[in-house]
Write a protein that holds these residues in place. Structure first.
Motif, PDB file in Angstrom:
ATOM      1  N   GLN A  51       0.825  -1.205   0.000  1.00  0.00           N
ATOM      2  CA  GLN A  51       0.000   0.000   0.000  1.00  0.00           C
ATOM      3  C   GLN A  51       0.862   1.260   0.000  1.00  0.00           C
ATOM      4  N   VAL A  52       1.918   1.268   0.814  1.00  0.00           N
ATOM      5  CA  VAL A  52       2.786   2.437   0.882  1.00  0.00           C
ATOM      6  C   VAL A  52       3.491   2.665  -0.447  1.00  0.00           C
ATOM      7  N   LEU A  53       3.998   1.602  -1.069  1.00  0.00           N
ATOM      8  CA  LEU A  53       4.688   1.752  -2.352  1.00  0.00           C
ATOM      9  C   LEU A  53       3.723   2.190  -3.446  1.00  0.00           C
ATOM     10  N   ALA A  54       2.511   1.633  -3.448  1.00  0.00           N
ATOM     11  CA  ALA A  54       1.523   2.066  -4.439  1.00  0.00           C
ATOM     12  C   ALA A  54       1.221   3.549  -4.297  1.00  0.00           C
ATOM     13  N   TRP A  55       1.281   4.051  -3.083  1.00  0.00           N
ATOM     14  CA  TRP A  55       1.063   5.476  -2.830  1.00  0.00           C
ATOM     15  C   TRP A  55       2.269   6.302  -3.268  1.00  0.00           C
ATOM     16  N   HIS A  56       3.461   5.888  -2.885  1.00  0.00           N
ATOM     17  CA  HIS A  56       4.665   6.661  -3.176  1.00  0.00           C
ATOM     18  C   HIS A  56       4.967   6.736  -4.670  1.00  0.00           C
ATOM     19  N   PRO A  86       9.766  12.393  -9.788  1.00  0.00           N
ATOM     20  CA  PRO A  86       8.926  11.380  -9.130  1.00  0.00           C
ATOM     21  C   PRO A  86       9.507  11.039  -7.760  1.00  0.00           C
ATOM     22  N   LYS A  87       8.641  10.837  -6.808  1.00  0.00           N
ATOM     23  CA  LYS A  87       9.119  10.550  -5.457  1.00  0.00           C
ATOM     24  C   LYS A  87       9.824   9.209  -5.380  1.00  0.00           C
ATOM     25  N   MET A  88       9.401   8.242  -6.163  1.00  0.00           N
ATOM     26  CA  MET A  88       9.951   6.896  -6.062  1.00  0.00           C
ATOM     27  C   MET A  88      10.100   6.285  -7.437  1.00  0.00           C
ATOM     28  N   GLY A  89      11.339   5.887  -7.785  1.00  0.00           N
ATOM     29  CA  GLY A  89      11.571   5.163  -9.015  1.00  0.00           C
ATOM     30  C   GLY A  89      11.544   3.660  -8.782  1.00  0.00           C
ATOM     31  N   THR A  90      11.796   2.905  -9.844  1.00  0.00           N
ATOM     32  CA  THR A  90      11.724   1.444  -9.741  1.00  0.00           C
ATOM     33  C   THR A  90      12.770   0.895  -8.793  1.00  0.00           C
ATOM     34  N   ASN A  91      14.023   1.342  -8.943  1.00  0.00           N
ATOM     35  CA  ASN A  91      15.096   0.820  -8.103  1.00  0.00           C
ATOM     36  C   ASN A  91      14.918   1.247  -6.648  1.00  0.00           C
ATOM     37  N   VAL A 105      14.136  -1.027  -2.772  1.00  0.00           N
ATOM     38  CA  VAL A 105      14.757  -0.853  -1.460  1.00  0.00           C
ATOM     39  C   VAL A 105      13.730  -0.350  -0.449  1.00  0.00           C
ATOM     40  N   GLU A 106      12.880   0.563  -0.893  1.00  0.00           N
ATOM     41  CA  GLU A 106      11.870   1.123   0.003  1.00  0.00           C
ATOM     42  C   GLU A 106      10.913   0.047   0.500  1.00  0.00           C
ATOM     43  N   TRP A 107      10.655  -0.972  -0.308  1.00  0.00           N
ATOM     44  CA  TRP A 107       9.771  -2.061   0.119  1.00  0.00           C
ATOM     45  C   TRP A 107      10.329  -2.749   1.354  1.00  0.00           C
ATOM     46  N   TRP A 108      11.642  -3.008   1.348  1.00  0.00           N
ATOM     47  CA  TRP A 108      12.272  -3.630   2.505  1.00  0.00           C
ATOM     48  C   TRP A 108      12.309  -2.671   3.691  1.00  0.00           C
TER      49      TRP A 108
END
Length: 304
Positions: A153-158, A241-246, A250-253
């Protein structure tokens, strides 16, 4: 009658805020374009470093020293990897065997304790240990599912957020940013502006635009409705963008570790470790079958 009464001057409309202009120019060719890209990357890297979690150590007075320290740490890490890659194969075999040996020692201690418990209390002890294990593992699985669901949920938001750095504080209001979005034909789900006390104490702030989907975000950059450089009242504003793929990987962990650290009680991990060892020992007792039962009967009744 005398002279006509003086008519009051018509009220002047309040001066409108300067329009928020988006720089849609193509990247400048040659050296100027390279310098602009380097300046953008340097400013963005500085912002990323400043927003890192505090380490508790005293920082250098000059930011250049902090950058030099990080570069040197990266070089040292490269040297360490070179030394580790040069270690003989038997060293890594030793490390694997050492870890395996420690696990086996812990398992042997647990099995010795379990043998003593089962020898003295019999089947009720096994039932009680099974209940303990059955109470621990479902809780761990529930924690794991909740952690992964929260991280998604957090990554989908970011990944749907665009950040604008360096926006003048006077423009960091819902009304001004909404006007800018309408002018640029940006279909955003919501706008995140800094709180009022931050706008009063800072010259520039960060504004975030939340798009409905990541495809809408990418389309805004492809159509150049948003560009890396904007101008707000004459000020240069960086957009990214606040969050790229790479970074998202890392943000997921990071989000998972943060959620688990805050949600799971510290005492649970000790109970989970014991449960793992009990599970391993119980599986040996359960799978030992007639051999294990005969050995226990022989221990109880050694015979003539």
């Amino acid at each position: 009658g005398g002279a006509g009464a003086l008519m009051p001057a018509p009220a002047r409309p309040a001066p409108a805020s300067p329009p928020l202009q988006a720089s849609t120019r193509k990247a400048a060719p040659g050296l100027r374009g390279v310098l602009g890209s380097v300046e953008w990357l340097y400013a963005d890297a500085t912002h990323i470093v400043d927003s890192m979690l505090p380490s508790g150590r005293e920082l250098f007075a000059q930011q250049e020293f902090e950058w030099a320290d990080m570069l040197e740490a990266g070089a040292k890490a490269s040297d360490l990897s070179a030394y580790l890659s040069g270690m003989p194969t038997w060293f890594w075999m030793f490390v694997i065997v050492l870890v395996y040996n420690l696990v086996n020692i812990a398992e042997a201690l647990m099995e010795t304790w379990m043998d003593a418990v089962i020898f003295n209390f019999g089947t009720p002890a096994i039932c009680l240990l099974l209940v303990t294990v059955c109470m621990t593992w479902p809780v761990f699985i529930w924690y794991l599912i909740q952690t992964f669901a929260y991280a998604r949920q957090v990554l989908a938001w970011h990944t749907r957020i665009v950040q604008m750095y360096g926006v003048p504080a006077s423009f960091c209001t819902q009304e001004d940013i909404a006007t800018f979005c309408r002018a640029q034909k940006l279909d955003v789900a919501s706008i995140i502006t800094p709180p009022e006390d931050q706008r009063k104490t800072s010259e520039t702030c960060t504004v975030e635009l939340v798009f409905h989907t990541i495809q809408d975000l990418q389309l805004a950059f492809k159509k150049e409705l948003l560009t890396p450089h904007l101008k707000f009242g004459g000020n240069k504003v960086r957009v990214r963008p606040k969050m790229g793929t790479n970074a998202a990987m890392v943000e997921w962990w990071i989000v998972s570790a943060e959620y688990m650290n805050e949600s799971v009680p510290e005492r649970y991990w000790f109970r989970a470790s014991l449960s793992c060892l009990i599970t391993m020992s119980l599986m040996k007792h359960v799978t030992s079958g007639d051999t294990g039962r005969a050995q226990r009967d022989e221990a109880r009744d050694p015979g003539p």
